[in-house]
Design an enzyme around this catalytic site. Structure first.
Site, PDB file in Angstrom:
ATOM      1  N   CYS A  70       4.957  -3.689 -10.640  1.00 30.36           N
ATOM      2  CA  CYS A  70       5.505  -2.368 -10.344  1.00 30.36           C
ATOM      3  C   CYS A  70       5.014  -1.414 -11.432  1.00 30.36           C
ATOM      4  CB  CYS A  70       7.023  -2.446 -10.363  1.00 30.36           C
ATOM      5  SG  CYS A  70       7.860  -0.862 -10.169  1.00 30.36           S
ATOM      6  N   CYS A 182       0.979   2.676  -7.058  1.00 31.50           N
ATOM      7  CA  CYS A 182       2.329   2.137  -6.808  1.00 31.50           C
ATOM      8  C   CYS A 182       2.112   0.933  -5.921  1.00 31.50           C
ATOM      9  CB  CYS A 182       3.196   3.170  -6.101  1.00 31.50           C
ATOM     10  SG  CYS A 182       4.731   2.493  -5.391  1.00 31.50           S
TER      11      CYS A 182
END
Ligand code: DGL
Length: 256
Positions: A70, A182
């Site tokens: 992440c 992302c």
């Protein structure tokens, strides 16, 4: 012992998918912080607290490395995790450096898509300052995309409209590479490639991250010993969310 992958939701599966393909002699745990997804609109302090809570849970399992799959959690909390835990912590950052290297000679621009928190952090600004000496990098937050993804909405018409609206103010003929900064966004990589002018390359940081994981395990003598087993966990201990992880995993295995 397993390699643990962590994300706010289903996004980090895109990184673990690459790892399962590249590292067949490992076992894997995927932990999603279902209670707090999405991280993008939250503060650095909140995300750091949530990531540390999740790390405590994950370290209760038998793991040999923790991959923060992440970008948002890495930019908020990787330093804190490395300070606190002895286990190797491998983070992610938007693949700005390879994108700049691909476009430096032609002078085409680079567009980095990521969460609003990732793009607002000093860590990101420093990365761009360090690698972008020609000033070719632009950034665009995509606040709704994590929500679409968490709802498993991959509808090409609806998402196509969304992307077209986001790119409306950009002259895409000037761009050579789009960076998916992302880990939720690679679910839409194929759709993006079909919408964007064909000369634009769409890249993400998964392969580079998995290479780093492999190198660190080798260096520490921790590599191997598994057989590709995958286990899903989430911070709410919600069986319905584990089912969603399995569905998203099937999407990746089917499409990528
Ligand atoms: N998948 C995450 C990332 O790579 C964050 C998504 C979110 O929770 O907003 O940035």
């Amino acid at each position: 012992m397993s390699i643990a992958f962590f994300d706010s939701g289903i996004g980090g599966l895109t990184v673990m998918h690459e790892a399962v393909r590249r590292l067949p002699d490992e076992d894997f745990i995927f932990f999603a912080d279902t209670l707090h997804v999405p991280y993008g609109p939250k503060t650095k302090e909140q995300v750091t607290e949530y990531v540390c809570e999740s790390a405590e849970r994950i370290l209760g399992e038998s793991i040999k490395a923790l991959v923060i799959a992440c970008n948002t959690a890495t930019s908020a909390a990787a330093t804190e995790l490395r300070r606190t835990y002895a286990v190797p912590v491998i983070g992610m950052e938007p693949a700005v450096k390879p994108a700049v290297e691909m476009n430096g000679a032609s002078g085409q621009r680079v567009l980095v898509l990521a969460t609003e928190l990732t793009l607002s952090q000093a860590k990101y600004r420093e990365l761009v300052t360090r690698v972008d000496d020609q000033g070719i990098v632009d950034s665009l937050p995509m606040p709704e995309l994590v929500g679409y993804c968490e709802r498993l909405n991959f509808d090409p018409a609806e998402l196509g409209d969304y992307f077209n609206r986001q790119f409306a103010s950009f002259d895409l003929s000037r761009y050579g590479t789009i960076v998916l900064g992302c880990t939720h966004y690679p679910y839409y990589a194929k759709l993006l490639e079909s919408l964007l002018p064909p000369h634009i390359r769409v890249i993400d940081g998964s392969a580079g991250t998995v290479r780093r994981v492999a190198r660190i395990l080798d260096e520490r003598g921790f590599a191997g010993g598994g057989s590709g087993r995958v286990r899903f966990m989430n911070s709410a201990d919600d069986p319905a969310y584990n089912l969603k992880l399995e569905q998203a995993w099937a999407v990746l295995n089917h499409e990528m």
